[in-house]
Design an enzyme around this catalytic site. Structure first.
Site, PDB file in Angstrom:
ATOM      1  N   ASP A 112       0.833  -1.192   0.000  1.00 45.03           N
ATOM      2  CA  ASP A 112       0.000   0.000   0.000  1.00 45.03           C
ATOM      3  C   ASP A 112       0.870   1.244   0.000  1.00 45.03           C
ATOM      4  O   ASP A 112       1.988   1.244   0.522  1.00 45.03           O
ATOM      5  CB  ASP A 112      -0.888   0.049   1.247  1.00 45.03           C
ATOM      6  CG  ASP A 112      -1.882  -1.095   1.307  1.00 45.03           C
ATOM      7  OD1 ASP A 112      -2.115  -1.724   0.272  1.00 45.03           O
ATOM      8  OD2 ASP A 112      -2.412  -1.334   2.403  1.00 45.03           O
ATOM      9  N   ARG A 113       0.335   2.301  -0.549  1.00 45.93           N
ATOM     10  CA  ARG A 113       1.049   3.583  -0.562  1.00 45.93           C
ATOM     11  C   ARG A 113       1.467   3.994   0.848  1.00 45.93           C
ATOM     12  O   ARG A 113       2.566   4.512   1.055  1.00 45.93           O
ATOM     13  CB  ARG A 113       0.145   4.653  -1.182  1.00 45.93           C
ATOM     14  CG  ARG A 113       0.777   6.026  -1.311  1.00 45.93           C
ATOM     15  CD  ARG A 113      -0.176   6.986  -1.991  1.00 45.93           C
ATOM     16  NE  ARG A 113       0.458   8.251  -2.312  1.00 45.93           N
ATOM     17  CZ  ARG A 113      -0.117   9.196  -3.040  1.00 45.93           C
ATOM     18  NH1 ARG A 113      -1.330   9.022  -3.521  1.00 45.93           N
ATOM     19  NH2 ARG A 113       0.521  10.320  -3.291  1.00 45.93           N
TER      20      ARG A 113
END
Length: 234
Positions: free
Chosen positions: A54-55
């Protein structure tokens, strides 16, 4: 420059910082820097992302340096043959250990089986007033996702009412606001600390580790559980 935590003739792994996307995405059209392009430019060669983070998640992100390795290692991830270890700081006091096997719905609306194991490393309670309570409780957990669904760890801990600190939108908005205003915390406290796998039946095990970011360390110190963390990673 990206921090490289492992490299051989077929693979390279970076310690991805919070906030960096793996590659271009339609959901972040205003973003101009991506791990894929940055690493390609840094190494001056083509690289292939094997999995995703995930970012908002930091830690070990693995790339292949050729298409054959991409195919082989991607298969290990698909077969859940890669041991993935994360650390997270969550709201509340978690059980000593647990298995979360709640199915999750993906972006296409499909229901997928998902399993996450966790172990509590340390618990903390600090004099930070939250809603009707004069103190706030937190836990440091070591997490081993068996499957690899999108936002799996984040969704699973929200499901058992121990959301990850700094997580949006799966976390606790009141806690996130409290920590932002009190401690200037703007990042999610989920870190991919280690990958373990065997590239082939006859090869030795590869172990790749990535140090937690300074912001994670700062919160461990605020909670006075940094010693338990360092013992857990030895």
């Amino acid at each position: 420059m990206l921090e490289i935590c492992y490299q051989d003739q077929d693979l390279v792994a970076i310690n991805k910082p919070n906030g960096l996307l793996v590659h271009r995405s339609s959901i972040a059209k205003d973003t101009h820097e991506f791990a894929l392009q940055l690493l390609r430019d840094q190494l001056q060669q083509v690289v292939y992302p094997i999995h995703r983070l995930d970012r908002k998640t930091s830690g070990v992100l693995l790339f292949a340096l050729n298409k054959n390795t991409l195919k082989d290692i991607s298969k290990l991830f698909e077969e859940n043959a890669v041991d993935k270890n994360y650390f997270a700081i969550v709201r509340g006091h978690t059980e000593e250990s647990g298995i979360i096997d709640t199915p999750l719905t993906n972006e296409k609306g499909q229901i997928q089986q998902a399993t996450t194991h966790y172990k509590t490393i340390a618990r903390a309670e600090i004099p930070l007033a939250s809603t009707r309570y004069p103190t706030s409780r937190y836990s440091l957990v070591k997490v081993n996702p068996i499957t690899g669904r999108m936002h799996q760890i984040r969704k699973h801990f929200a499901h058992i009412r121990h959301p990850i600190l700094g997580d949006r939108p799966h976390g606790c908005n009141k806690q996130n606001k409290l920590w932002k205003e009190t401690y200037d915390l703007h990042t999610m406290l989920l870190h991919a600390q280690e990958l373990r796998f065997r590239p082939s039946v006859n090869s030795g095990e590869i172990v790749i580790r990535a140090d937690v970011p300074n912001e994670f360390l700062r919160v461990l110190n605020l909670l006075d559980i940094h010693e338990e963390f360092f013992r857990a990673v030895l």
